[in-house]
Design a protein around this motif. Structure first.
Motif, PDB file in Angstrom:
ATOM      1  N   GLU A   1       0.809  -1.201   0.000  1.00  0.00           N
ATOM      2  CA  GLU A   1       0.000   0.000   0.000  1.00  0.00           C
ATOM      3  C   GLU A   1       0.842   1.249   0.000  1.00  0.00           C
ATOM      4  O   GLU A   1       0.390   2.302  -0.406  1.00  0.00           O
ATOM      5  N   ALA A   2       2.085   1.160   0.411  1.00  0.00           N
ATOM      6  CA  ALA A   2       2.947   2.338   0.430  1.00  0.00           C
ATOM      7  C   ALA A   2       4.185   2.164  -0.440  1.00  0.00           C
ATOM      8  O   ALA A   2       5.006   3.065  -0.512  1.00  0.00           O
ATOM      9  N   ALA A   3       4.308   1.051  -1.136  1.00  0.00           N
ATOM     10  CA  ALA A   3       5.529   0.747  -1.885  1.00  0.00           C
ATOM     11  C   ALA A   3       5.867   1.828  -2.903  1.00  0.00           C
ATOM     12  O   ALA A   3       7.025   2.252  -2.997  1.00  0.00           O
ATOM     13  N   PHE A   4       4.874   2.281  -3.659  1.00  0.00           N
ATOM     14  CA  PHE A   4       5.156   3.292  -4.674  1.00  0.00           C
ATOM     15  C   PHE A   4       5.691   4.569  -4.021  1.00  0.00           C
ATOM     16  O   PHE A   4       6.697   5.122  -4.454  1.00  0.00           O
ATOM     17  N   GLY A   5       5.035   5.031  -2.968  1.00  0.00           N
ATOM     18  CA  GLY A   5       5.475   6.247  -2.284  1.00  0.00           C
ATOM     19  C   GLY A   5       6.860   6.117  -1.683  1.00  0.00           C
ATOM     20  O   GLY A   5       7.659   7.046  -1.737  1.00  0.00           O
ATOM     21  N   ILE A   6       7.160   4.942  -1.122  1.00  0.00           N
ATOM     22  CA  ILE A   6       8.479   4.717  -0.522  1.00  0.00           C
ATOM     23  C   ILE A   6       9.554   4.739  -1.602  1.00  0.00           C
ATOM     24  O   ILE A   6      10.573   5.417  -1.460  1.00  0.00           O
ATOM     25  N   LEU A   7       9.334   4.002  -2.692  1.00  0.00           N
ATOM     26  CA  LEU A   7      10.328   3.963  -3.766  1.00  0.00           C
ATOM     27  C   LEU A   7      10.485   5.328  -4.424  1.00  0.00           C
ATOM     28  O   LEU A   7      11.597   5.737  -4.769  1.00  0.00           O
ATOM     29  N   ASN A   8       9.395   6.052  -4.569  1.00  0.00           N
ATOM     30  CA  ASN A   8       9.452   7.394  -5.154  1.00  0.00           C
ATOM     31  C   ASN A   8      10.229   8.345  -4.246  1.00  0.00           C
ATOM     32  O   ASN A   8      11.015   9.164  -4.723  1.00  0.00           O
ATOM     33  N   ASP A  49       3.120  12.972  -7.832  1.00  0.00           N
ATOM     34  CA  ASP A  49       3.370  14.220  -7.128  1.00  0.00           C
ATOM     35  C   ASP A  49       2.657  14.397  -5.798  1.00  0.00           C
ATOM     36  O   ASP A  49       2.992  15.288  -5.037  1.00  0.00           O
ATOM     37  N   PHE A  50       1.648  13.596  -5.510  1.00  0.00           N
ATOM     38  CA  PHE A  50       0.864  13.775  -4.295  1.00  0.00           C
ATOM     39  C   PHE A  50       1.671  13.341  -3.070  1.00  0.00           C
ATOM     40  O   PHE A  50       2.202  12.239  -3.019  1.00  0.00           O
ATOM     41  N   SER A  51       1.764  14.207  -2.069  1.00  0.00           N
ATOM     42  CA  SER A  51       2.454  13.884  -0.814  1.00  0.00           C
ATOM     43  C   SER A  51       1.426  13.642   0.276  1.00  0.00           C
ATOM     44  O   SER A  51       0.404  14.323   0.330  1.00  0.00           O
ATOM     45  N   TYR A  52       1.695  12.665   1.127  1.00  0.00           N
ATOM     46  CA  TYR A  52       0.773  12.328   2.207  1.00  0.00           C
ATOM     47  C   TYR A  52       1.539  11.687   3.358  1.00  0.00           C
ATOM     48  O   TYR A  52       2.654  11.185   3.167  1.00  0.00           O
ATOM     49  N   GLU A  53       0.945  11.724   4.543  1.00  0.00           N
ATOM     50  CA  GLU A  53       1.538  11.057   5.698  1.00  0.00           C
ATOM     51  C   GLU A  53       0.996   9.637   5.777  1.00  0.00           C
ATOM     52  O   GLU A  53      -0.207   9.422   5.768  1.00  0.00           O
ATOM     53  N   PHE A  54       1.902   8.660   5.835  1.00  0.00           N
ATOM     54  CA  PHE A  54       1.509   7.259   5.934  1.00  0.00           C
ATOM     55  C   PHE A  54       1.110   6.969   7.381  1.00  0.00           C
ATOM     56  O   PHE A  54       1.899   7.120   8.301  1.00  0.00           O
ATOM     57  N   THR A  55      -0.154   6.586   7.581  1.00  0.00           N
ATOM     58  CA  THR A  55      -0.686   6.365   8.931  1.00  0.00           C
ATOM     59  C   THR A  55      -1.011   4.889   9.154  1.00  0.00           C
ATOM     60  O   THR A  55      -1.106   4.110   8.200  1.00  0.00           O
ATOM     61  N   MET A  58      -3.811   3.428   7.126  1.00  0.00           N
ATOM     62  CA  MET A  58      -3.501   3.070   5.735  1.00  0.00           C
ATOM     63  C   MET A  58      -2.776   1.734   5.635  1.00  0.00           C
ATOM     64  O   MET A  58      -2.737   1.130   4.574  1.00  0.00           O
ATOM     65  N   ASN A  59      -2.191   1.293   6.725  1.00  0.00           N
ATOM     66  CA  ASN A  59      -1.374   0.081   6.734  1.00  0.00           C
ATOM     67  C   ASN A  59      -2.264  -1.147   6.590  1.00  0.00           C
ATOM     68  O   ASN A  59      -3.049  -1.454   7.477  1.00  0.00           O
ATOM     69  N   GLN A  60      -2.145  -1.856   5.470  1.00  0.00           N
ATOM     70  CA  GLN A  60      -2.970  -3.030   5.223  1.00  0.00           C
ATOM     71  C   GLN A  60      -2.217  -4.332   5.491  1.00  0.00           C
ATOM     72  O   GLN A  60      -2.715  -5.416   5.205  1.00  0.00           O
ATOM     73  N   SER A  61      -1.042  -4.236   6.038  1.00  0.00           N
ATOM     74  CA  SER A  61      -0.247  -5.410   6.360  1.00  0.00           C
ATOM     75  C   SER A  61      -0.816  -6.115   7.588  1.00  0.00           C
ATOM     76  O   SER A  61      -1.440  -5.490   8.450  1.00  0.00           O
ATOM     77  N   LYS A  62      -0.607  -7.426   7.675  1.00  0.00           N
ATOM     78  CA  LYS A  62      -1.015  -8.160   8.883  1.00  0.00           C
ATOM     79  C   LYS A  62      -0.231  -7.659  10.091  1.00  0.00           C
ATOM     80  O   LYS A  62      -0.733  -7.644  11.199  1.00  0.00           O
ATOM     81  N   SER A  63       1.006  -7.266   9.853  1.00  0.00           N
ATOM     82  CA  SER A  63       1.811  -6.667  10.903  1.00  0.00           C
ATOM     83  C   SER A  63       1.439  -5.190  10.979  1.00  0.00           C
ATOM     84  O   SER A  63       1.428  -4.494   9.975  1.00  0.00           O
ATOM     85  N   LYS A  64       1.123  -4.706  12.136  1.00  0.00           N
ATOM     86  CA  LYS A  64       0.664  -3.323  12.271  1.00  0.00           C
ATOM     87  C   LYS A  64       1.792  -2.334  12.530  1.00  0.00           C
ATOM     88  O   LYS A  64       1.556  -1.165  12.745  1.00  0.00           O
ATOM     89  N   ASN A  65       3.021  -2.801  12.489  1.00  0.00           N
ATOM     90  CA  ASN A  65       4.129  -1.862  12.647  1.00  0.00           C
ATOM     91  C   ASN A  65       4.772  -1.634  11.291  1.00  0.00           C
ATOM     92  O   ASN A  65       4.701  -2.461  10.387  1.00  0.00           O
ATOM     93  N   SER A  66       5.363  -0.492  11.107  1.00  0.00           N
ATOM     94  CA  SER A  66       6.050  -0.152   9.869  1.00  0.00           C
ATOM     95  C   SER A  66       7.022   0.979  10.163  1.00  0.00           C
ATOM     96  O   SER A  66       6.667   1.922  10.878  1.00  0.00           O
ATOM     97  N   PRO A  67       8.217   0.913   9.607  1.00  0.00           N
ATOM     98  CA  PRO A  67       9.154   2.025   9.813  1.00  0.00           C
ATOM     99  C   PRO A  67       8.706   3.292   9.089  1.00  0.00           C
ATOM    100  O   PRO A  67       9.277   4.355   9.300  1.00  0.00           O
ATOM    101  N   TYR A  68       7.681   3.194   8.256  1.00  0.00           N
ATOM    102  CA  TYR A  68       7.221   4.344   7.481  1.00  0.00           C
ATOM    103  C   TYR A  68       6.022   5.046   8.108  1.00  0.00           C
ATOM    104  O   TYR A  68       5.584   6.073   7.598  1.00  0.00           O
ATOM    105  N   LEU A  69       5.478   4.535   9.202  1.00  0.00           N
ATOM    106  CA  LEU A  69       4.360   5.194   9.874  1.00  0.00           C
ATOM    107  C   LEU A  69       4.785   6.597  10.298  1.00  0.00           C
ATOM    108  O   LEU A  69       5.852   6.796  10.872  1.00  0.00           O
ATOM    109  N   GLY A  70       3.952   7.571   9.980  1.00  0.00           N
ATOM    110  CA  GLY A  70       4.233   8.955  10.341  1.00  0.00           C
ATOM    111  C   GLY A  70       5.128   9.686   9.361  1.00  0.00           C
ATOM    112  O   GLY A  70       5.343  10.882   9.505  1.00  0.00           O
ATOM    113  N   ARG A  71       5.653   8.981   8.367  1.00  0.00           N
ATOM    114  CA  ARG A  71       6.523   9.633   7.389  1.00  0.00           C
ATOM    115  C   ARG A  71       5.712  10.200   6.236  1.00  0.00           C
ATOM    116  O   ARG A  71       4.682   9.660   5.857  1.00  0.00           O
ATOM    117  N   THR A  72       6.199  11.272   5.668  1.00  0.00           N
ATOM    118  CA  THR A  72       5.576  11.845   4.481  1.00  0.00           C
ATOM    119  C   THR A  72       6.138  11.131   3.263  1.00  0.00           C
ATOM    120  O   THR A  72       7.355  11.068   3.077  1.00  0.00           O
TER     121      THR A  72
END
Length: 93
Positions: A1-8, A49-55, A58-72
């Motif tokens: 769900e955040a792969a494109f934004g992370i790679l970008n 071009d759209f910027s957003y905060e990953f919350t 938005m996390n659809q992973s079975k694991s509810k932790n992510s190093p990207y939570l709170g990052r733009t």
């Protein structure tokens, strides 16, 4: 769900992102990648071009932790067309 934004955000160009998450996986599974009039296609719509905060919402992973939570993140999937049906179209990004 955040792969494109992370790679970008890592400044990987869009062509390489698409190769990594779209075209190459299709090749591994022996699936054709044809986009032409009259052909069946599953399409992902995105904006670079759209910027957003990953919350956590938005996390659809079975694991509810992510190093990207709170990052733009920059770049977001806005919808898909699968089996001739539009899904999750969000043009208000």
């Amino acid at each position: 769900e955040a792969a494109f934004g992370i790679l970008n955000e890592l400044k990987i160009d869009v062509e390489n992102i698409l190769n990594c998450i779209c075209y190459n996986p299709r090749k591994v599974f022996g699936l054709e990648c044809i986009l032409e009039e009259g052909a069946e296609a599953d399409i992902t719509l995105f904006t670079e071009d759209f910027s957003y905060e990953f919350t956590s919402a938005m996390n659809q992973s079975k694991s509810k932790n992510s190093p990207y939570l709170g990052r733009t993140l920059k770049g977001k999937i806005i919808g898909t067309i699968l089996n001739k049906q539009m899904n999750e179209i969000n043009l208000h990004v």
